[in-house]
Design a protein around this motif. Structure first.
Motif, PDB file in Angstrom:
ATOM      1  N   SER A 158       0.843  -1.185   0.000  1.00 60.46           N
ATOM      2  CA  SER A 158       0.000   0.000   0.000  1.00 60.46           C
ATOM      3  C   SER A 158       0.877   1.233   0.000  1.00 60.46           C
ATOM      4  CB  SER A 158      -0.884   0.018   1.243  1.00 60.46           C
ATOM      5  OG  SER A 158      -0.105   0.376   2.369  1.00 60.46           O
ATOM      6  N   SER A 159       0.229   2.370  -0.141  1.00 63.94           N
ATOM      7  CA  SER A 159       0.990   3.617  -0.213  1.00 63.94           C
ATOM      8  C   SER A 159       1.639   3.962   1.122  1.00 63.94           C
ATOM      9  CB  SER A 159       0.067   4.754  -0.649  1.00 63.94           C
ATOM     10  OG  SER A 159      -0.991   4.872   0.265  1.00 63.94           O
ATOM     11  N   ASP A 160       1.218   3.263   2.188  1.00 68.77           N
ATOM     12  CA  ASP A 160       1.855   3.499   3.484  1.00 68.77           C
ATOM     13  C   ASP A 160       3.307   3.037   3.439  1.00 68.77           C
ATOM     14  OD1 ASP A 160      -0.718   4.008   4.038  1.00 68.77           O
ATOM     15  OD2 ASP A 160      -0.979   2.456   5.558  1.00 68.77           O
ATOM     16  N   HIS A 191       4.300  12.049  -8.323  1.00 63.33           N
ATOM     17  CA  HIS A 191       2.889  11.715  -8.132  1.00 63.33           C
ATOM     18  C   HIS A 191       2.032  12.982  -8.182  1.00 63.33           C
ATOM     19  CE1 HIS A 191       3.484   7.515  -7.414  1.00 63.33           C
ATOM     20  NE2 HIS A 191       4.168   7.685  -6.306  1.00 63.33           N
ATOM     21  N   TYR A 194       7.113   0.923  -1.796  1.00 61.74           N
ATOM     22  CA  TYR A 194       6.142   0.787  -2.880  1.00 61.74           C
ATOM     23  C   TYR A 194       5.844   2.147  -3.500  1.00 61.74           C
ATOM     24  CZ  TYR A 194       5.187  -4.120  -2.230  1.00 61.74           C
ATOM     25  OH  TYR A 194       5.308  -5.476  -2.186  1.00 61.74           O
ATOM     26  N   TYR A 195       5.773   3.117  -2.640  1.00 63.06           N
ATOM     27  CA  TYR A 195       5.482   4.481  -3.083  1.00 63.06           C
ATOM     28  C   TYR A 195       6.501   4.928  -4.124  1.00 63.06           C
ATOM     29  CZ  TYR A 195       4.497   9.499  -2.503  1.00 63.06           C
ATOM     30  OH  TYR A 195       4.178  10.813  -2.704  1.00 63.06           O
ATOM     31  N   TYR A 224       6.351   2.635  -7.286  1.00 59.97           N
ATOM     32  CA  TYR A 224       5.147   2.942  -8.045  1.00 59.97           C
ATOM     33  C   TYR A 224       5.364   4.162  -8.941  1.00 59.97           C
ATOM     34  CZ  TYR A 224       0.138   3.855  -8.861  1.00 59.97           C
ATOM     35  OH  TYR A 224      -1.085   4.082  -9.413  1.00 59.97           O
TER      36      TYR A 224
END
Length: 556
Positions: free
Chosen positions: A429-431, A510, A435-436, A439
RNA sequence: GUCCCAGUAGCUCAGCAGGAUAGAGCAACAGCCUUCUAAGCUGUGGGUCGCAGGUUCGAAUCCUGCCUGGGACGCCA
């Protein structure tokens, strides 16, 4: 030096000229020009505190000095758009940031090389890290040391240092004898015999495994051999097994070494006696109570240290001195040792040894890696090396994945304790910061691919005037900082700066992505300009991730 | 007892060799998907920078003392 650094140098030069022509200070009095980037955009792109610094020298009020400086500033140089005096005497510079668009062709041309500099000037640095004893599995602390050490090496390399990575194998002391005894016990047990583990034995699952393998391969043929013969065999077999496993685990973790240095080789090649002899010639050795002492208190150590015990055997320090002498003899300008926090008390005596050998204390740098606490389901996971119940590097790699581990272990400054949150590291997840960042890279790849499918080709030759938005400018500024960021991280030995940087760059990406449509066939030239920007961001993100051993995926 | 590291928002942490109104992420609250991946974005609230002195134009940052947490102080490695 990229265009951003060039611009900053020009600006500094202009500030210096202004001070000199205004007669506020002489060349000698002039402090170093400090250029900072204000947190608040209303304070311009850059600011200098020169007026405040000169207050005492020029004997004037800072604001008055600032005015004098501004009067003598040649604004036509240094891309200065506007200058303001603010606060207690800051001079704020508003820059015509059009020059930033020149970064994109540079980045596209340099590709994987973007971010490289020569601040290290080829200085020979050796980094010794991990160096875990070959007596068990690598655990969390080693994983952090490996992550930080490997990242630091990549960073130093990128910043123009000549880096050599080394693993010191403690294959000579008591612990290896204990390993032999432990292997022996597990072997016997695997054969179904009652056999006690030694007092300070190694209880890890890996040793049990060795016992099983041996029992399968050799049957009971070692069980009745003479003790000495058994010990030699189990020692050799255990050592090889453990070392192979260490190297394999580290390689899976994307950490490799230029040299694996064996402590035993110091004995075999007779390096220890000469090292002690050298210290003796220099007068730092004395005998007392039947032992040989190193007068380390000459160099700020708390107490003198024993090198040769009463029973004639060496303490750990002796081969270590010989080892460090060997390192220095190999011509390294600087030695960096990455140690766990439990070894910090060892630093003064090692530093003393370096000095006794005739080198500056600063030749040896020790980076201490603080402890890691593992959290799962909000609770601290207890670890015990004694019972072998510590979470191993391999288990963690399988459970949370290498990318997350590599990122998390360098995310914090090495000298603060680290809480490793398993649930967060595992969450998709974005937490999860890793991954952030990944992504962001994958998003760009998707855009570039779709543009290609639509037959839109971008290149470094684009209309820069089409990149005017604030979001685009934020991205460009960030891109321009990359090289300097790496240089700073290298000089200060702070790999965590890289994770912060790529996180910030990902955030800017983003934000840009949500604010602006990139691919728009009706605005072909603008699309091409944005695609070029995207490619530059992608390269920079990928290069940043590469420094810390994290993969840059093309899709997620 | 001596030494090292840490103490910053409810939580986890940044703060780059003193600088402007101390920043992120998470959590809380309010919004944004017929449009290139919502694994994303936008906004709001939230702080005596452990405490007390000192240094100076200015201190989270430097110095001293104290408090709290962790670690180290072997003729172990």
């Amino acid at each position: 030096m990229n265009v951003m650094q060039q611009m900053q140098e020009n600006l500094k030069e202009e500030i210096k000229n202004a001070v000199l022509t205004a007669g506020l200070a002489t060349e000698e009095e002039l402090p170093e020009v400090i250029l900072e980037q204000p947190k608040d955009k209303a304070h311009g792109d850059y600011a200098t505190n020169m007026a405040m610094q000169l207050a005492r020298i020029a004997k004037k009020a800072p604001r008055q000095i600032a005015e004098d400086m501004v009067d003598h500033l040649d604004q036509s140089k240094g891309s200065i758009e506007k200058v303001e005096i603010a606060g207690p005497g800051f001079i704020n510079f508003f820059i015509d940031n059009q020059y930033l668009t020149k970064l994109i062709p540079t980045i596209m041309e340099q590709g994987k090389e973007y971010g490289a500099s020569n601040i290290g000037k080829g200085e020979k640095i050796q980094v010794e890290f991990v160096s875990a004893n070959p007596t068990g599995d690598l655990h969390l602390g080693h994983a952090r040391g490996a992550s930080v050490g490997d990242a630091l090496c990549h960073i130093l390399d990128k910043a123009g240092y000549n880096v050599s990575r080394e693993y010191y194998i403690n294959d000579a002391g008591n612990q290896i004898h204990n390993l032999a005894l432990s292997v022996q016990a597990r072997y016997m047990q695997a054969l179904g015999k009652e056999f006690p583990m030694p007092e300070d034995g190694y209880h890890g699952a890996d040793i049990i495994e060795i016992g099983k393998v041996l029992a399968e391969e050799h049957g009971d043929k070692w069980a009745d051999k003479p003790e000495a013969e058994q010990h030699a065999f189990f020692r050799e077999y255990g050592l090889k097994y453990e070392l192979d496993k260490l190297a394999k685990d580290l390689e899976s973790f994307r950490v490799t070494f230029d040299h694996w240095f064996s402590e035993t080789s110091l004995y075999e090649e007779d390096k220890i006696v000469p090292a002690i002899e050298l210290l003796k010639e220099k007068g730092y050795i004395y005998e007392e109570e039947g032992a040989t002492w190193f007068r380390s208190t000459e160099f700020d150590d708390d107490k003198d240290r024993v090198l040769v015990k009463q029973d004639g055997s060496y303490t750990y320090l002796s081969p270590d001195i010989a080892y460090h002498k060997n390192k220095l003899d190999r011509g390294f300008d600087t030695l960096i040792n990455i140690w766990g926090a439990d070894h910090h008390g060892y630093i003064p005596r090692m530093r003393a040894a370096i000095q006794a050998l005739g080198y500056d204390a600063e030749t040896l740098e020790v980076e201490i890696i603080q402890m890691v606490n593992l959290f799962e389901n909000g609770e601290k996971v207890k670890m015990s090396k004694r019972t072998g119940k510590a979470v191993t590097l391999r288990e963690l790699m399988e459970e949370v994945g290498i990318d997350a581990m590599r990122y998390f272990f360098v995310m914090r400054s090495a000298d603060s304790h680290l809480d490793f949150d398993m649930d967060l590291a595992k969450s998709e997840s974005s937490d999860n910061p890793v991954y952030y960042v990944q992504y962001a890279h994958a998003r760009i790849c998707t855009m570039l691919k779709q543009a290609q499918e639509k037959g839109i080709n971008y290149s470094a030759d684009y209309d820069a005037s089409l990149l005017q938005s604030d979001k685009a400018e934020d991205l460009l500024k960030k891109l321009g900082e990359f090289t300097q960021m790496i240089a700073d991280a290298a000089e200060n030995r702070t790999p965590h700066r890289v994770t912060q940087y790529i996180f910030d760059l990902a955030a800017s990406l983003h934000s840009f992505y949500n604010a602006e449509k990139v691919i728009n066939p009706d605005q072909l030239e603008e699309t091409k300009a944005k695609l070029a920007l995207m490619e530059a961001v992608r390269i920079t993100l990928a290069n940043g991730m590469d420094l810390i051993g994290v993969r840059a995926p093309e899709s997620m």
